[in-house]
Motif scaffolding. Sequence first.
Motif, PDB file in Angstrom:
ATOM      1  N   CYS A  51       0.823  -1.216   0.000  1.00  0.00           N
ATOM      2  CA  CYS A  51       0.000   0.000   0.000  1.00  0.00           C
ATOM      3  C   CYS A  51       0.853   1.262   0.000  1.00  0.00           C
ATOM      4  O   CYS A  51       0.370   2.348  -0.316  1.00  0.00           O
ATOM      5  N   THR A  77      -1.599   8.597  -4.006  1.00  0.00           N
ATOM      6  CA  THR A  77      -2.015   9.501  -2.946  1.00  0.00           C
ATOM      7  C   THR A  77      -0.950  10.573  -2.751  1.00  0.00           C
ATOM      8  O   THR A  77      -0.065  10.734  -3.589  1.00  0.00           O
ATOM      9  N   TYR A  89      -4.715  10.540   7.228  1.00  0.00           N
ATOM     10  CA  TYR A  89      -5.121  10.149   5.877  1.00  0.00           C
ATOM     11  C   TYR A  89      -3.923  10.292   4.953  1.00  0.00           C
ATOM     12  O   TYR A  89      -3.284  11.324   4.985  1.00  0.00           O
ATOM     13  N   PRO A  90      -3.640   9.292   4.207  1.00  0.00           N
ATOM     14  CA  PRO A  90      -4.329   8.020   4.079  1.00  0.00           C
ATOM     15  C   PRO A  90      -3.784   6.927   4.996  1.00  0.00           C
ATOM     16  O   PRO A  90      -4.418   5.895   5.173  1.00  0.00           O
ATOM     17  N   TYR A 125      -6.216   3.885   6.147  1.00  0.00           N
ATOM     18  CA  TYR A 125      -6.298   2.853   5.111  1.00  0.00           C
ATOM     19  C   TYR A 125      -6.494   1.472   5.735  1.00  0.00           C
ATOM     20  O   TYR A 125      -5.847   1.122   6.720  1.00  0.00           O
ATOM     21  N   CYS A 132      -6.513  -2.428   4.493  1.00  0.00           N
ATOM     22  CA  CYS A 132      -6.320  -3.487   3.497  1.00  0.00           C
ATOM     23  C   CYS A 132      -7.389  -4.551   3.745  1.00  0.00           C
ATOM     24  O   CYS A 132      -7.537  -5.042   4.868  1.00  0.00           O
ATOM     25  N   THR A 139      -9.185  -3.390  -1.673  1.00  0.00           N
ATOM     26  CA  THR A 139      -9.684  -2.390  -0.736  1.00  0.00           C
ATOM     27  C   THR A 139     -11.197  -2.336  -0.848  1.00  0.00           C
ATOM     28  O   THR A 139     -11.728  -2.257  -1.957  1.00  0.00           O
ATOM     29  N   LYS A 141     -14.516  -0.275  -0.553  1.00  0.00           N
ATOM     30  CA  LYS A 141     -14.855   1.147  -0.585  1.00  0.00           C
ATOM     31  C   LYS A 141     -16.364   1.317  -0.504  1.00  0.00           C
ATOM     32  O   LYS A 141     -17.114   0.532  -1.072  1.00  0.00           O
TER      33      LYS A 141
END
Length: 150
Positions: free
Chosen positions: A19, A26, A55-56, A60, A62, A84, A86
């Motif tokens: 990530c 990002t 953030y992120p 985040y 996973c 991910t 969402k």
Amino acid sequence: MSQPIPMIDARTCGECTKCCEGWLQTEIYGHPVHRGQPCFYVERRCTIYEQRPSYPCREYNCYWVESDELPLWMKPTLSGVIVTEKVHQTQPQLTYVDVVETNGTISATVLNWLIHWALRKKKNMIYEVNGKKHVLGTSEFSQHLQSLKS
């Protein structure tokens, strides 16, 4: 001859930093993270882990770590994909899983498993093959994505 499946004791990141490797684009403290280029703060591990932004980084999740729906071999370092979950901001019924390739094209085994899993679990999914996005899901989900393109 098939390769042995590595032993995994728990659903933790461990040595996985997928990530942070640029597959999820990002920005961290003003430093953009571009596709395939690691976060500015990652050497072998995160050098600002205790001071990482909310953030992120801290927010985040996973999907492999947070859900036992994915088998152990779907860990990003083993499968070559990051999954991910969402939730659409204005239409929460349009929850979906986003599957992003890392270090190359998704394998047929991983893609086949994910498609069958999404169909069986009735999950909306956006997935990559050779960097191109594909959609699998309800007609409502597909129509909503089409409306965003218009």
